[in-house]
Design a protein around this motif. Sequence first.
Motif, mmCIF file in Angstrom:
data_model
loop_
_atom_site.group_PDB
_atom_site.id
_atom_site.type_symbol
_atom_site.label_atom_id
_atom_site.label_comp_id
_atom_site.label_asym_id
_atom_site.label_seq_id
_atom_site.Cartn_x
_atom_site.Cartn_y
_atom_site.Cartn_z
ATOM 1 N N GLY A 56 17.603 5.701 0.882
ATOM 2 C CA GLY A 56 17.685 7.160 0.945
ATOM 3 C C GLY A 56 16.505 7.863 0.316
ATOM 4 N N GLY A 59 17.992 13.879 -3.180
ATOM 5 C CA GLY A 59 18.632 15.039 -2.567
ATOM 6 C C GLY A 59 18.508 16.280 -3.436
ATOM 7 N N ASP A 60 19.431 17.212 -3.219
ATOM 8 C CA ASP A 60 19.398 18.475 -3.957
ATOM 9 C C ASP A 60 19.753 18.271 -5.429
ATOM 10 N N LYS A 69 20.120 14.562 -7.094
ATOM 11 C CA LYS A 69 21.028 13.431 -6.815
ATOM 12 C C LYS A 69 20.483 12.608 -5.660
ATOM 13 N N LEU A 71 20.340 10.763 -2.239
ATOM 14 C CA LEU A 71 21.082 10.899 -0.977
ATOM 15 C C LEU A 71 20.929 9.568 -0.247
ATOM 16 N N PRO A 97 22.275 14.951 6.918
ATOM 17 C CA PRO A 97 21.714 15.172 5.576
ATOM 18 C C PRO A 97 20.513 14.267 5.288
ATOM 19 N N LEU A 98 20.609 12.974 5.617
ATOM 20 C CA LEU A 98 19.479 12.094 5.310
ATOM 21 C C LEU A 98 18.429 12.085 6.426
ATOM 22 N N ARG A 101 15.603 14.543 7.220
ATOM 23 C CA ARG A 101 14.410 14.465 6.358
ATOM 24 C C ARG A 101 13.684 13.126 6.506
#
Length: 278
Positions: A56, A59-60, A69, A71, A97-98, A101
């Motif tokens: 991953g 993340g945000d 965190k 992701l 979400p992953l 990006r």
Amino acid sequence: MTEQTAVTEMKSKPVPTLPDAAEVLEVKHWNDRLFSFTVARPQTLRFRSGEFVMIGLMGDVNPKTGKPKPLLRAYSIASPSWEDHLEFYSIKVQDGPLTSRLQHIQPGDQIILRPKPVGTLVVDALLPGKRLWFFATGTGIAPFASLMRDPEVFEKFDEVILMHTCREVSELEYGRQLVETIKSDEMLSEIEQGKLRYYPTTTREEFHHMGRVTDNLSSGKVFKDLGIDPINPETDRGMVCGNLAFNKDIMAILDGFGLREGANSEPKEYVVEKAFVD
Ligand SMILES: Cc1cc2nc3c(=O)[nH]c(=O)nc-3n(C[C@H](O)[C@H](O)[C@H](O)COP(=O)(O)OP(=O)(O)OC[C@H]3O[C@@H](n4cnc5c(N)ncnc54)[C@H](O)[C@@H]3O)c2cc1C
Ligand SMILES: NC(=O)c1ccc[n+]([C@@H]2O[C@H](COP(=O)([O-])OP(=O)(O)OC[C@H]3O[C@@H](n4cnc5c(N)ncnc54)[C@H](OP(=O)(O)O)[C@@H]3O)[C@@H](O)[C@H]2O)c1
């Protein structure tokens, strides 16, 4: 500050690294929905061909801790266990979400690579047999991209058949090129020993072989096309990787041929893993 001290300070400044970071080496885009990439393999990372690992990006920021965190998502390692880099084959989900990006990574970037590969699509989870079937839809080909380059597979089986079905022709290209490379590369063809057979099909675009894996097994078309006997629990072993509905449907077909689902702890005639969670 002299020019020399400025350079020294720049050099000694720590490069920010992610936890369990792995450097991206190469990225290849197959179409607007699929890409593959390789990362440097940590020296300590051991895995069995066919296993998956969590990868991953950061993340945000978590509002509670004020820290970003990770992701993470499960990914099959598409390269064989002996390779010095790790390869992944990925979907691009535009609002995922992953992967919204991840699809933009470039060589030199870092991803997070958790160090504990696991999974059921391993040769150890099958009883000995003569013919091994890989049944895949979409990105479900990834674990088989690993196994298709593993000497153990070809030492243990006389014939290995890859059935891969996608909606469109361009989605088959990663697998097609890989099989072509395996057959033509000096080292990989020595591993494969001429034992690999490839049966790609599409379901929504014209192609020389069409139809779902499940339909081509149930109708017996694949046996006729390849000139082989139907699946027999004495000789045939299977590995399944696709969407949940596909996995369920093919399990019923394999059960009908008299094969039983196995696991690492209890090897039997076939094993199954989800290619993604719906
Ligand atoms: C054991 C395991 C191994 C996996 N191995 C791979 C792999 O090798 N390559 C890979 O691309 N993905 C793989 N996945 C799926 C992966 O974990 C993520 O779901 C995917 O990367 C999308 O992440 P996301 O955060 O962008 O979207 P998510 O929120 O994770 O997914 C959003 C939606 O996109 C769809 N979707 C997700 N993944 C896929 C896919 N691979 N093919 C088609 N539709 C999908 C589903 O409808 C899902 O509900 C695997 C999943 C599991 C459980
Ligand atoms: N692939 C695309 O071009 C495309 C484009 C935009 C969005 N999406 C979305 O992305 C997600 C995943 O799409 P995907 O094409 O990668 O994977 P998918 O929907 O799992 O389809 C991949 C292949 O598996 C076949 N299949 C599906 N269910 C099956 C079953 N129960 N038994 C046997 N075969 C089965 C499909 O045949 P069928 O065609 O007969 O279903 C298709 O050939 C879906 O939510 C989809 O809506 C896909």
